[in-house]
Motif scaffolding. Structure first.
Motif, PDB file in Angstrom:
ATOM      1  N   ALA A  51       0.719  -0.844   0.204  1.00  0.00           N
ATOM      2  CA  ALA A  51       0.058   0.151   0.095  1.00  0.00           C
ATOM      3  C   ALA A  51       0.897   1.490  -0.010  1.00  0.00           C
ATOM      4  CB  ALA A  51      -0.674   0.109   0.942  1.00  0.00           C
ATOM      5  N   LEU A  52       0.365   2.045  -0.866  1.00  0.00           N
ATOM      6  CA  LEU A  52       1.436   2.967  -0.625  1.00  0.00           C
ATOM      7  C   LEU A  52       0.602   4.800  -0.920  1.00  0.00           C
ATOM      8  CD1 LEU A  52       3.479   2.396  -3.964  1.00  0.00           C
ATOM      9  CD2 LEU A  52       3.888   2.389  -2.455  1.00  0.00           C
ATOM     10  N   SER A  53      -0.752   4.485  -1.028  1.00  0.00           N
ATOM     11  CA  SER A  53      -1.685   5.411  -1.411  1.00  0.00           C
ATOM     12  C   SER A  53      -2.721   5.466   0.285  1.00  0.00           C
ATOM     13  CB  SER A  53      -2.344   5.523  -2.179  1.00  0.00           C
ATOM     14  OG  SER A  53      -3.643   4.124  -1.893  1.00  0.00           O
ATOM     15  N   SER A  54      -2.552   6.956   0.431  1.00  0.00           N
ATOM     16  CA  SER A  54      -3.533   7.513   1.674  1.00  0.00           C
ATOM     17  C   SER A  54      -5.062   6.436   1.808  1.00  0.00           C
ATOM     18  CB  SER A  54      -3.733   9.132   1.603  1.00  0.00           C
ATOM     19  OG  SER A  54      -2.779   9.592   1.509  1.00  0.00           O
ATOM     20  N   PRO A  55      -5.236   5.986   0.775  1.00  0.00           N
ATOM     21  CA  PRO A  55      -7.185   5.454   0.431  1.00  0.00           C
ATOM     22  C   PRO A  55      -6.231   3.821   1.296  1.00  0.00           C
ATOM     23  CG  PRO A  55      -7.032   7.059  -1.299  1.00  0.00           C
ATOM     24  CD  PRO A  55      -6.034   7.116  -0.668  1.00  0.00           C
ATOM     25  N   SER A  56      -5.658   3.284   0.821  1.00  0.00           N
ATOM     26  CA  SER A  56      -4.840   1.909   0.922  1.00  0.00           C
ATOM     27  C   SER A  56      -4.223   1.978   1.968  1.00  0.00           C
ATOM     28  CB  SER A  56      -3.644   1.662  -0.530  1.00  0.00           C
ATOM     29  OG  SER A  56      -2.488   2.438  -0.251  1.00  0.00           O
ATOM     30  N   LEU A 139      -0.668  -0.528  -4.380  1.00  0.00           N
ATOM     31  CA  LEU A 139      -2.240   0.070  -4.766  1.00  0.00           C
ATOM     32  C   LEU A 139      -1.811   1.596  -4.609  1.00  0.00           C
ATOM     33  CD1 LEU A 139      -3.583  -1.598  -2.181  1.00  0.00           C
ATOM     34  CD2 LEU A 139      -4.465  -1.250  -4.146  1.00  0.00           C
ATOM     35  N   ASP A 140      -1.395   2.298  -5.181  1.00  0.00           N
ATOM     36  CA  ASP A 140      -0.832   3.665  -5.634  1.00  0.00           C
ATOM     37  C   ASP A 140      -2.461   4.484  -5.680  1.00  0.00           C
ATOM     38  OD1 ASP A 140       0.883   6.148  -5.150  1.00  0.00           O
ATOM     39  OD2 ASP A 140       1.909   5.277  -6.504  1.00  0.00           O
ATOM     40  N   SER A 141      -2.354   5.732  -6.628  1.00  0.00           N
ATOM     41  CA  SER A 141      -2.926   6.939  -6.398  1.00  0.00           C
ATOM     42  C   SER A 141      -2.735   7.576  -8.164  1.00  0.00           C
ATOM     43  CB  SER A 141      -3.751   7.839  -5.776  1.00  0.00           C
ATOM     44  OG  SER A 141      -3.642   7.939  -4.340  1.00  0.00           O
ATOM     45  N   VAL A 142      -4.216   8.207  -8.664  1.00  0.00           N
ATOM     46  CA  VAL A 142      -3.265   8.613  -9.898  1.00  0.00           C
ATOM     47  C   VAL A 142      -3.115   9.759  -9.748  1.00  0.00           C
ATOM     48  CG1 VAL A 142      -4.581   9.143 -12.140  1.00  0.00           C
ATOM     49  CG2 VAL A 142      -5.443   7.385 -11.480  1.00  0.00           C
ATOM     50  N   GLN A 143      -1.962  10.283 -10.624  1.00  0.00           N
ATOM     51  CA  GLN A 143      -1.153  11.556  -9.954  1.00  0.00           C
ATOM     52  C   GLN A 143      -1.542  12.067 -11.040  1.00  0.00           C
ATOM     53  OE1 GLN A 143       1.012  11.751  -7.452  1.00  0.00           O
ATOM     54  NE2 GLN A 143       0.554   9.955  -7.114  1.00  0.00           N
ATOM     55  N   PRO A 217      -9.965   9.267  -6.227  1.00  0.00           N
ATOM     56  CA  PRO A 217      -9.409  10.089  -5.645  1.00  0.00           C
ATOM     57  C   PRO A 217      -8.026  10.448  -5.364  1.00  0.00           C
ATOM     58  CG  PRO A 217     -10.700  11.096  -4.253  1.00  0.00           C
ATOM     59  CD  PRO A 217     -11.170   9.856  -5.408  1.00  0.00           C
ATOM     60  N   GLU A 218      -6.875  11.499  -5.516  1.00  0.00           N
ATOM     61  CA  GLU A 218      -5.481  11.166  -4.329  1.00  0.00           C
ATOM     62  C   GLU A 218      -5.474  11.154  -2.687  1.00  0.00           C
ATOM     63  OE1 GLU A 218      -0.951  12.584  -5.001  1.00  0.00           O
ATOM     64  OE2 GLU A 218      -2.550  13.169  -5.619  1.00  0.00           O
ATOM     65  N   PHE A 219      -6.845  12.107  -2.633  1.00  0.00           N
ATOM     66  CA  PHE A 219      -7.106  12.163  -0.931  1.00  0.00           C
ATOM     67  C   PHE A 219      -8.338  11.845  -1.156  1.00  0.00           C
ATOM     68  CE2 PHE A 219      -2.632  14.048  -2.329  1.00  0.00           C
ATOM     69  CZ  PHE A 219      -1.830  13.369  -1.143  1.00  0.00           C
ATOM     70  N   GLY A 220      -8.864  12.219   0.484  1.00  0.00           N
ATOM     71  CA  GLY A 220     -10.029  12.229   0.624  1.00  0.00           C
ATOM     72  C   GLY A 220     -11.022  10.761   0.954  1.00  0.00           C
ATOM     73  N   GLY A 221     -11.802  11.341   1.346  1.00  0.00           N
ATOM     74  CA  GLY A 221     -12.921   9.944   2.096  1.00  0.00           C
ATOM     75  C   GLY A 221     -13.336   8.678   0.757  1.00  0.00           C
ATOM     76  N   SER A 222     -13.842   9.568  -0.178  1.00  0.00           N
ATOM     77  CA  SER A 222     -14.266   8.577  -1.720  1.00  0.00           C
ATOM     78  C   SER A 222     -13.081   7.424  -1.766  1.00  0.00           C
ATOM     79  CB  SER A 222     -14.865   9.830  -2.039  1.00  0.00           C
ATOM     80  OG  SER A 222     -13.504  10.444  -2.622  1.00  0.00           O
ATOM     81  N   GLY A 223     -12.457   7.634  -1.531  1.00  0.00           N
ATOM     82  CA  GLY A 223     -11.673   6.761  -2.053  1.00  0.00           C
ATOM     83  C   GLY A 223     -10.927   5.249  -1.381  1.00  0.00           C
ATOM     84  N   VAL A 224     -11.196   5.481  -0.194  1.00  0.00           N
ATOM     85  CA  VAL A 224     -11.625   4.304   0.485  1.00  0.00           C
ATOM     86  C   VAL A 224     -12.271   3.120   0.862  1.00  0.00           C
ATOM     87  CG1 VAL A 224     -11.259   3.639   3.028  1.00  0.00           C
ATOM     88  CG2 VAL A 224     -10.508   5.776   2.508  1.00  0.00           C
ATOM     89  N   PRO A 225     -13.937   3.104   0.147  1.00  0.00           N
ATOM     90  CA  PRO A 225     -14.654   1.746   0.677  1.00  0.00           C
ATOM     91  C   PRO A 225     -14.141   1.487  -0.935  1.00  0.00           C
ATOM     92  CG  PRO A 225     -16.020   4.179   0.915  1.00  0.00           C
ATOM     93  CD  PRO A 225     -13.986   4.915   0.564  1.00  0.00           C
ATOM     94  N   LYS A 257       0.549  11.173   3.624  1.00  0.00           N
ATOM     95  CA  LYS A 257       1.810  10.728   3.368  1.00  0.00           C
ATOM     96  C   LYS A 257       1.980  12.644   2.459  1.00  0.00           C
ATOM     97  CE  LYS A 257       2.690   8.042   0.630  1.00  0.00           C
ATOM     98  NZ  LYS A 257       3.122   7.032  -0.410  1.00  0.00           N
ATOM     99  N   ASP A 258       3.689  13.028   2.422  1.00  0.00           N
ATOM    100  CA  ASP A 258       4.062  13.766   1.927  1.00  0.00           C
ATOM    101  C   ASP A 258       3.827  14.349   0.675  1.00  0.00           C
ATOM    102  OD1 ASP A 258       4.432  15.203   4.556  1.00  0.00           O
ATOM    103  OD2 ASP A 258       6.483  14.501   4.219  1.00  0.00           O
ATOM    104  N   ASN A 259       3.525  15.141  -0.744  1.00  0.00           N
ATOM    105  CA  ASN A 259       3.553  14.521  -2.029  1.00  0.00           C
ATOM    106  C   ASN A 259       4.764  13.524  -2.433  1.00  0.00           C
ATOM    107  OD1 ASN A 259       1.174  15.804  -2.626  1.00  0.00           O
ATOM    108  ND2 ASN A 259       2.929  18.219  -2.164  1.00  0.00           N
ATOM    109  N   PRO A 260       4.507  12.695  -2.921  1.00  0.00           N
ATOM    110  CA  PRO A 260       5.770  12.103  -4.422  1.00  0.00           C
ATOM    111  C   PRO A 260       6.517  12.552  -4.559  1.00  0.00           C
ATOM    112  CG  PRO A 260       3.690  11.561  -4.874  1.00  0.00           C
ATOM    113  CD  PRO A 260       3.372  12.177  -3.702  1.00  0.00           C
ATOM    114  N   PHE A 261       8.000  12.017  -4.313  1.00  0.00           N
ATOM    115  CA  PHE A 261       9.426  12.681  -5.392  1.00  0.00           C
ATOM    116  C   PHE A 261       9.278  12.006  -6.852  1.00  0.00           C
ATOM    117  CE2 PHE A 261      10.593  12.804  -0.969  1.00  0.00           C
ATOM    118  CZ  PHE A 261      11.319  13.745  -0.534  1.00  0.00           C
ATOM    119  N   ASP A 262       9.889  13.196  -7.772  1.00  0.00           N
ATOM    120  CA  ASP A 262       9.763  12.319  -8.803  1.00  0.00           C
ATOM    121  C   ASP A 262      10.375  11.013  -8.903  1.00  0.00           C
ATOM    122  OD1 ASP A 262       9.620  16.104 -10.699  1.00  0.00           O
ATOM    123  OD2 ASP A 262       7.790  14.394 -10.181  1.00  0.00           O
TER     124      ASP A 262
END
Length: 267
Positions: A51-56, A139-143, A217-225, A257-262
């Protein structure tokens, strides 16, 4: 008469490259390493979930049937401020096994951002001679900066990327089915970078069945379910716990998490 205090100094006889020769090189960073409570032989896993993304991260934090077995230490990340018991507020990378029938499943929660220079070193540790998985789910997020198209904060969706071994396993008529059945592939022209790209590349190099799931979304509660439903489809017996007040910790913490690095890109 010219003012020597305000007059511009004459140009240096040295170029910037020459001046850099007089600067001592920075000392090399200590290598990251794995630390296990007890490990006498390599961990062989039927499925490794990272798990890498905030929801995951929020979802994995609330898995009830897991046991902490180790951690990945990245010397760049200070340990001060971390709690004794695992918490979403910690800057840590914890490794768990599931209890019961899914005990061959390993969970990894990466709760800090990994720089481009360290991504491959971390990927080599998580998929290595000490942790040998048959399949890997990242598990990551769309940037938004890497996505070709418009993204609305009101939308909720997920895409996938697969290694050639994973795709071949369910496209040549064999009995194996894809790990993520209902998701479309990541749109052409969009990219994934950072640790997620390094992990998927590592799977590709070692001929491991690897799947990367990126959600929005990358952040926010809607990604958790959505992430929770994806994991429940893969592991139906997975159980989740709630906080004592019945509120998911993710909604309190927001961005974990903080914003990811390139980093290097994977398309």
């Amino acid at each position: 008469m010219e003012d020597v205090l305000t007059e511009m100094p004459p140009p240096s006889r040295f170029s910037k490259e020459d001046l850099n020769n007089f600067t001592p090189p920075s000392p090399p960073l200590p290598s990251p390493f794995l630390l296990f409570s007890s490990l006498n032989k390599p961990l062989r896993s039927s499925l490794l979930i990272i798990a890498l993304s905030s929801p995951s991260l929020s979802v994995l934090n609330h898995v009830a049937t897991k046991t902490l077995i180790g951690t990945l230490i990245l010397p760049d990340i200070p340990l001060s401020g971390n709690s004794i018991e695992p918490s979403l507020r910690d800057k840590s990378c914890n490794i768990y096994t599931l209890n019961g029938a899914d005990k061959s499943v390993i969970l990894v929660s990466v709760q800090y951002s990994v720089s481009a220079e360290r991504s491959h070193a971390v990927a080599k540790l998580l998929i290595s001679e000490q942790i040998i998985p048959e399949k890997v789910l990242i598990l990551d997020s769309v940037q938004s900066r890497n996505f070709r198209g418009k993204l609305s904060p009101d939308e909720t969706f997920a895409f996938k990327l697969e290694t050639s071994t994973e795709r071949k396993g369910h496209s040549d008529g064999s009995s194996s089915s894809p790990l993520l059945k209902g998701l479309e592939y990541f749109p052409s022209g969009s990219m994934v970078d950072g640790l997620a790209a390094a992990l998927l590349s590592r799977c590709q190099m070692r001929n491991i069945k690897g799947t990367l799931c990126v959600s929005w979304p990358e952040f926010g509660g809607s990604g958790v379910p959505m992430v929770k439903s994806i994991l429940k489809e893969i592991l139906p017996s997975l159980e989740f716990r709630m906080n004592s007040d019945g509120e998911d910790g993710y909604f309190k913490l927001g961005q974990i998490k903080d914003n990811p690095f390139d980093s290097e890109l994977y398309t």
